[in-house]
Scaffold this active site. Structure first.
Site, PDB file in Angstrom:
ATOM      1  CD  GLU A   1      -3.428  -7.721   3.309  1.00 38.31           C
ATOM      2  OE1 GLU A   1      -3.903  -7.865   4.450  1.00 38.31           O
ATOM      3  OE2 GLU A   1      -3.024  -6.449   2.958  1.00 38.31           O
TER       4      GLU A   1
ATOM      5  CB  ALA B   1      -0.980   0.000   1.262  1.00 42.12           C
TER       6      ALA B   1
ATOM      7  CD  GLU C   1       0.880  -6.104   5.682  1.00 42.30           C
ATOM      8  OE1 GLU C   1       0.064  -5.888   4.914  1.00 42.30           O
ATOM      9  OE2 GLU C   1       1.604  -7.196   6.007  1.00 42.30           O
TER      10      GLU C   1
END
Length: 258
Positions: free
Chosen positions: A115, A66, A135
């Site tokens: 994901e 992200a 993460e």
């Protein structure tokens, strides 16, 4: 539709979505997630599209995560909303698509990229692919389904290790874990994936839709997947696809589903 961050190509009932942010290694920012939602929604309703392939531009990355700069200053409530909105617009949306979605994983698939690949119905990887959920190195957990879908695919122990170490695995390890279905060379990736998609596209679109629902229900709390299977199996009997499929079989010809 005009998009800034993705490209859509259609050929022979197969639509390919390419995430096109190569300078950012195709990282998922808000704009890209919104565009992907619109693209998947449109193709889900497109009568000419029977199978969807999702991939990344270039040779380095499928999606390398992200866009951290967008949420580095978020509060707890903003962080929760970020995850909830992502599930709604993209990750849960893809998993529950009526049409098959295949992830062609080229290069890095990290964080939100892995994901997204896991939300797809299955995955094909190039031999240079690297996958992981990093993460915890940022002080957060996977927020787009990683803690839920990874254990379903590779088992609890392996998922715990991948999440807690934040280490990447290579394509062969992903194949051994059952995270991907096939590993091919970078040059063969799209051709090979299109070959699988072409086989799917010849089958009953309605039956595939009902099968996706039944398989997904097996992983939902409080839902009996066997009951869904029985209901959806019965529903198939009242369709034009069932008539065509059984008639073609009895007439010893290949079915042509419309």
């Amino acid at each position: 539709m005009n998009f800034e961050n993705i490209i859509i190509e259609k050929e022979n009932a197969i639509s390919t979505i390419t995430i096109n942010r190569p300078t950012k290694l195709n990282a998922l920012n808000k704009a890209t997630i919104e565009e992907l939602h619109q693209a998947f929604k449109s193709l889900n309703e497109d009568k000419e599209t029977r199978v969807i392939i999702i991939t990344g531009s270039g040779e380095k990355a499928f999606v390398a995560g992200a866009d951290i700069s967008e949420f580095a200053s978020f509060s707890t409530s903003e962080g929760a909303q970020l995850a909830a909105k992502g599930h709604e617009l993209l990750f849960d949306f893809v998993q529950n698509m009526k049409k098959p979605v295949i992830a062609a994983v080229n290069g890095f698939a990290l964080g939100g990229g892995l994901e997204l690949a896991m939300a797809s119905h299955f995955r094909v990887a190039s031999d240079n692919a690297k996958m992981g959920l990093p993460e915890v190195t940022l002080g957060v957990i996977p927020g787009y389904g990683g803690t839920q879908r990874l254990p379903q695919l590779v088992g609890k122990g392996r998922a715990m290790e991948m999440i807690m170490t934040a280490q990447m695995i290579d394509a062969q390890t992903a194949l051994n874990y059952g995270l991907v279905n096939h590993v091919v060379t970078q040059e063969e990736l799209l051709t090979f994936t299109i070959g699988i998609a072409s086989k799917i596209a010849k089958n009953s679109p309605n039956a595939i839709k009902e099968a996706i629902v039944a398989v997904n229900d097996n992983f939902k709390d409080g839902v009996n997947g066997f009951e869904t299977e029985i209901k959806n199996f019965g529903a198939c009997f009242g369709t034009a696809d069932f008539i065509e499929g059984t008639t073609a079989f009895l007439e010893k010809r290949k079915a042509e589903f419309k």
